[in-house]
Design an enzyme around this catalytic site. Structure first.
Site, PDB file in Angstrom:
ATOM      1  N   MET A 209       0.849  -1.193   0.000  1.00 51.88           N
ATOM      2  CA  MET A 209       0.000   0.000   0.000  1.00 51.88           C
ATOM      3  C   MET A 209       0.880   1.236   0.000  1.00 51.88           C
ATOM      4  O   MET A 209       1.795   1.329   0.814  1.00 51.88           O
ATOM      5  CB  MET A 209      -0.902   0.029   1.238  1.00 51.88           C
ATOM      6  N   HIS A 210       0.605   2.147  -0.933  1.00 52.55           N
ATOM      7  CA  HIS A 210       1.391   3.387  -0.946  1.00 52.55           C
ATOM      8  C   HIS A 210       0.590   4.600  -1.396  1.00 52.55           C
ATOM      9  O   HIS A 210       1.036   5.729  -1.207  1.00 52.55           O
ATOM     10  CB  HIS A 210       2.608   3.235  -1.861  1.00 52.55           C
ATOM     11  N   ARG A 211      -0.610   4.401  -1.959  1.00 54.39           N
ATOM     12  CA  ARG A 211      -1.354   5.552  -2.502  1.00 54.39           C
ATOM     13  C   ARG A 211      -1.923   6.410  -1.375  1.00 54.39           C
ATOM     14  O   ARG A 211      -2.437   5.893  -0.386  1.00 54.39           O
ATOM     15  CB  ARG A 211      -2.467   5.083  -3.429  1.00 54.39           C
TER      16      ARG A 211
END
Length: 363
Positions: A209-211
């Site tokens: 997860m990075h957004r």
């Protein structure tokens, strides 16, 4: 002699350029008079985020590193454009090859076109329809000035035709990311460490997860992690953590005995984990392509995707960003009832050869 400049800047770019470089090298070995320069913009300058890829993917050291990392998006774009303009004036090619949809893609295509140098966009034409994503703006601007579009799907071709791109500029060739995947699969290796050594194939999840929509709001990040922990029923979850996400998770004090957070992994190690996972939970676009070809269930925590073919023909499902919608999808994976990969046209490991043949016929 044909002269090409290949641009890479961020982590996903390296998997996309590696097979193009190898295809050019094969032509050189066969006596074709072709020369290429590899320019690393420096957009990702962390060793794990870029340096490892040169070793693992057998990419030569860049001919130039522009050092364009850091700062805001505007500062980074400006720094890369200034440095790349200088690079092009000193080493003018017949054509610049940009890949993907990162800041470097946009900055280098603009700098090239302003110097009247043709641009080829590998992965042209993909769209999410979501202008809140910087990547969507990068794609749209790059595609508005591109001379050759190398596309991954019929959906991308349709997007370009709707935008008025003429047929002779659209080259449906497949996906260079899958070239790399197929070429490297036999080299995948387990990461080192007791957590990884204790894993059983098909009995753990991989998560990325990075957004900002998922990781920047602490309340929604905690709710999503809680839903994932509940739905995976105690199975180990391997979570290579982006630095920004790590900070937010630390603030929240999120921990569970089966949630294993680790540093970002190299390409060969990460894909070893994916290939042997029960399922993948992600908000990345590229991972949905790799999971599809490896026939691994994939849940995408986004409200839209620029890679719809991974849903229609692949193993990806678009679940959205509401944690309450997650459980039925995880239940399906846990029961072994997930859909199977149907095969995506031209994702056959030979995309780079097609790209290089087209370029050499044109320049």
């Amino acid at each position: 002699m044909s002269i090409f400049t290949i641009v890479a800047g961020a982590r996903p770019n390296f998997m996309k350029i590696a097979p193009i470089i190898h295809a050019f090298q094969e032509k050189q070995k066969a006596g074709v008079d072709v020369h290429f320069r590899l320019v690393h913009t420096g957009q990702h300058y962390d060793k794990k985020m870029s340096g490892d890829f040169f070793d693992q993917l057998n990419i030569p050291e860049p001919d130039a590193n522009l050092g364009g990392g850091g700062g805001t998006q505007a500062e980074q774009t400006a720094a890369i454009m200034i440095a790349f303009e200088k690079e092009l004036m000193e080493n003018r090619p017949d054509l610049v090859i940009v890949v993907g949809d990162v800041t470097s893609t946009l900055a280098c295509s603009i700098a090239a076109k302003k110097l009247q140098i043709d641009v080829a966009h590998v992965e042209g034409g993909i769209r999410s329809g979501d202008l809140s994503m910087p990547e969507e703006i990068n794609r749209m601007v790059t595609d508005s000035i591109t001379d050759h579009f190398f596309t991954t799907s019929e959906i991308a071709n349709t997007n370009l035709r709707k935008a008025g791109v003429s047929e002779e500029k659209i080259h449906f060739v497949g996906n260079t990311m899958i070239d790399t995947l197929k070429a490297q699969m036999s080299n995948f290796k387990s990461p080192e460490g007791p957590v990884f050594e204790s894993l059983k194939a098909g009995n753990y999840f991989v998560m990325t997860m990075h957004r900002p929509a998922n990781v920047d709001q602490e309340h929604s990040l905690k709710a999503m992690i809680d839903a994932i922990l509940e739905g995976t029923q105690g199975l180990p979850i391997l979570f290579p953590v982006h630095p920004r996400t790590a900070k937010n998770l630390q603030n929240l004090g999120i921990q569970a005995p089966n949630l294993h957070m680790c540093e970002p992994l190299g390409y060969l190690e990460f894909n070893y984990l994916v290939k042997n996972a029960k399922g993948v939970i992600t908000d990345s676009g590229g991972i949905t392509e790799e999971t599809s070809v490896m026939n691994i269930p994939c849940i995408t925590l986004r409200d839209n995707t620029e890679r719809a073919e991974t849903i229609h023909l692949g193993t990806n499902e678009l679940v959205g960003t509401d944690p309450k919608k997650l459980k039925p999808y995880l239940d399906k994976i846990m029961k072994g009832e997930w859909k199977q990969y149907q095969g995506i046209p031209l994702w056959d490991g030979k995309t780079a050869e097609r790209i290089v043949d087209i370029l050499l016929n044109s320049y």
